[in-house]
Motif scaffolding. Structure first.
Motif, mmCIF file in Angstrom:
data_model
loop_
_atom_site.group_PDB
_atom_site.id
_atom_site.type_symbol
_atom_site.label_atom_id
_atom_site.label_comp_id
_atom_site.label_asym_id
_atom_site.label_seq_id
_atom_site.Cartn_x
_atom_site.Cartn_y
_atom_site.Cartn_z
ATOM 1 N N GLU A 44 115.219 95.669 109.901
ATOM 2 C CA GLU A 44 114.640 94.877 108.822
ATOM 3 C C GLU A 44 115.012 95.468 107.472
ATOM 4 O OE1 GLU A 44 110.461 94.603 109.378
ATOM 5 O OE2 GLU A 44 110.619 93.888 111.454
ATOM 6 N N PRO A 45 115.171 94.619 106.434
ATOM 7 C CA PRO A 45 115.491 95.123 105.102
ATOM 8 C C PRO A 45 114.381 96.014 104.564
ATOM 9 C CG PRO A 45 115.861 92.744 105.251
ATOM 10 C CD PRO A 45 115.126 93.140 106.488
ATOM 11 N N GLY A 46 114.746 96.834 103.606
ATOM 12 C CA GLY A 46 113.768 97.712 102.981
ATOM 13 C C GLY A 46 114.159 99.165 103.099
ATOM 14 N N ILE A 47 113.432 100.009 102.372
ATOM 15 C CA ILE A 47 113.709 101.438 102.350
ATOM 16 C C ILE A 47 112.414 102.200 102.598
ATOM 17 C CG2 ILE A 47 114.525 103.381 100.943
ATOM 18 C CD1 ILE A 47 116.111 101.285 99.288
ATOM 19 N N GLY A 48 112.395 102.975 103.667
ATOM 20 C CA GLY A 48 111.247 103.823 103.962
ATOM 21 C C GLY A 48 111.595 105.272 103.684
ATOM 22 N N ILE A 49 110.794 105.939 102.865
ATOM 23 C CA ILE A 49 111.080 107.320 102.466
ATOM 24 C C ILE A 49 109.927 108.229 102.882
ATOM 25 C CG2 ILE A 49 111.516 108.874 100.517
ATOM 26 C CD1 ILE A 49 112.572 106.447 98.968
ATOM 27 N N SER A 50 110.276 109.358 103.483
ATOM 28 C CA SER A 50 109.281 110.388 103.769
ATOM 29 C C SER A 50 109.906 111.747 103.480
ATOM 30 C CB SER A 50 108.784 110.312 105.218
ATOM 31 O OG SER A 50 109.853 110.448 106.121
#
Length: 312
Positions: A44-50
């Protein structure tokens, strides 16, 4: 939760910007330290940052330097794409060693690999400059370019972007990072807006001499050219022990050096490893006597830049 697909680890090196006289136009990549970033494509589109470090940096993409760089990349990618990214910062923010550049550059290098390398290195620099704008308010490439290209780079122009890779002889780099913070935005604000023509002429000569020294493998010319008559006299007042470190390092045999980026780190270049280690002893002595906590590195020029390693 979006399903994640194949992944990579990216090792993004620290960088020394300016190289004393080349404010905003010269930069050099180091072998150590390096940020480590784990990235995966997701369906899925998007950016997850941790984060896997203790710096409590923003995770919202538009507020995070890696996120802002990835958003710029995705704007020019013709299909929808998404990434999960875990950032483990080994380069302390505010160190003057290109911490924001490592996150920005590492993110776009990893993303480009995961997408099948549709973008050029120059494109990646352009995207990563958006991260630098988040960090300092200004799009500059003197850390970004060497982080992506490796070695020593010259930014001939920002608009349009024109990056020149420079050859350079083998050199050891000794760095001391006093554990104080000098924000890039603050270090820019104290600079004079105008300079005398006499100073500008001397600075131009030093920049040209440094570039020629790199291209000709002329260590003596490199050493003679590592002089800044415009920026360093102003910024060095923010760094306790700077003058002492610089003088004693040159007395110990270093070619020369100065402030790394906007500081507070100080770097010195040496031709031989034993000299570089002697310079480290000088740095340790100065900051031990000052009672300021510090960290030192004895490393070399990194000619590879950000490196990608595929993971399962």
């Amino acid at each position: 939760m979006a399903k994640v697909l194949k992944g990579v680890q990216v090792f993004a090196p620290a960088t020394v910007a300016n190289l004393v006289c080349g404010f905003d136009v010269l930069g050099m990549a180091l072998q150590q330290p390096q940020d480590v970033m784990t990235m995966r494509l997701r369906e899925e589109p998007g950016i997850g940052i941790s984060h896997a470090d203790g710096y409590d940096l923003p995770v919202e993409p538009e507020k995070n330097v890696a996120g802002a760089s990835l958003l710029a990349l995705l704007e020019e990618y013709p299909e929808k794409a998404g990434f999960e990214i875990i950032i483990d910062k080994k380069i302390k923010p505010g160190s003057g060693l290109g911490s924001s550049a490592a996150s920005s550059a590492g993110a776009v290098v990893g993303a480009n690999y995961l997408l099948g390398n549709p973008f050029t290195k120059e494109d990646l620099v352009r995207f990563a400059m958006n991260g630098e704008k988040v960090a300092s308010g200004v799009k500059h490439a003197d850390n970004i370019a060497p982080c992506i290209y490796g070695g020593v780079t010259l930014i001939q122009s920002i608009f349009p972007l024109n990056i020149v890779q420079l050859t350079a002889p083998p050199m050891y780099v000794t760095v001391v990072h006093p554990q104080i913070e000098v924000r890039t935005s603050d270090a820019r604000q104290i600079l004079r807006k105008e300079v005398q023509l006499k100073a500008a002429i001397k600075q131009w000569g030093n920049i040209a001499g440094l570039v020629a020294g790199f291209l000709k493998n002329d260590y003596d010319l490199i050493g003679r050219s590592l002089e800044d008559v415009i920026i360093e006299p102003v910024r060095s007042i923010l760094i306790p022990g700077f003058d002492d470190v610089k003088k004693k390092s040159k007395d110990a045999g270093a070619l020369g050096g100065g402030i790394s980026g906007s500081g507070p780190s100080i770097f010195m270049l040496s031709k031989e490893e034993y000299v570089a280690k002697g310079v480290e002893d000088v740095m340790i002595d100065v900051y031990t006597r000052l009672g300021i906590e510090f960290k030192t590195y004895v490393t070399m020029v990194n000619y590879e830049g950000a490196k990608v390693q595929v993971i399962s």
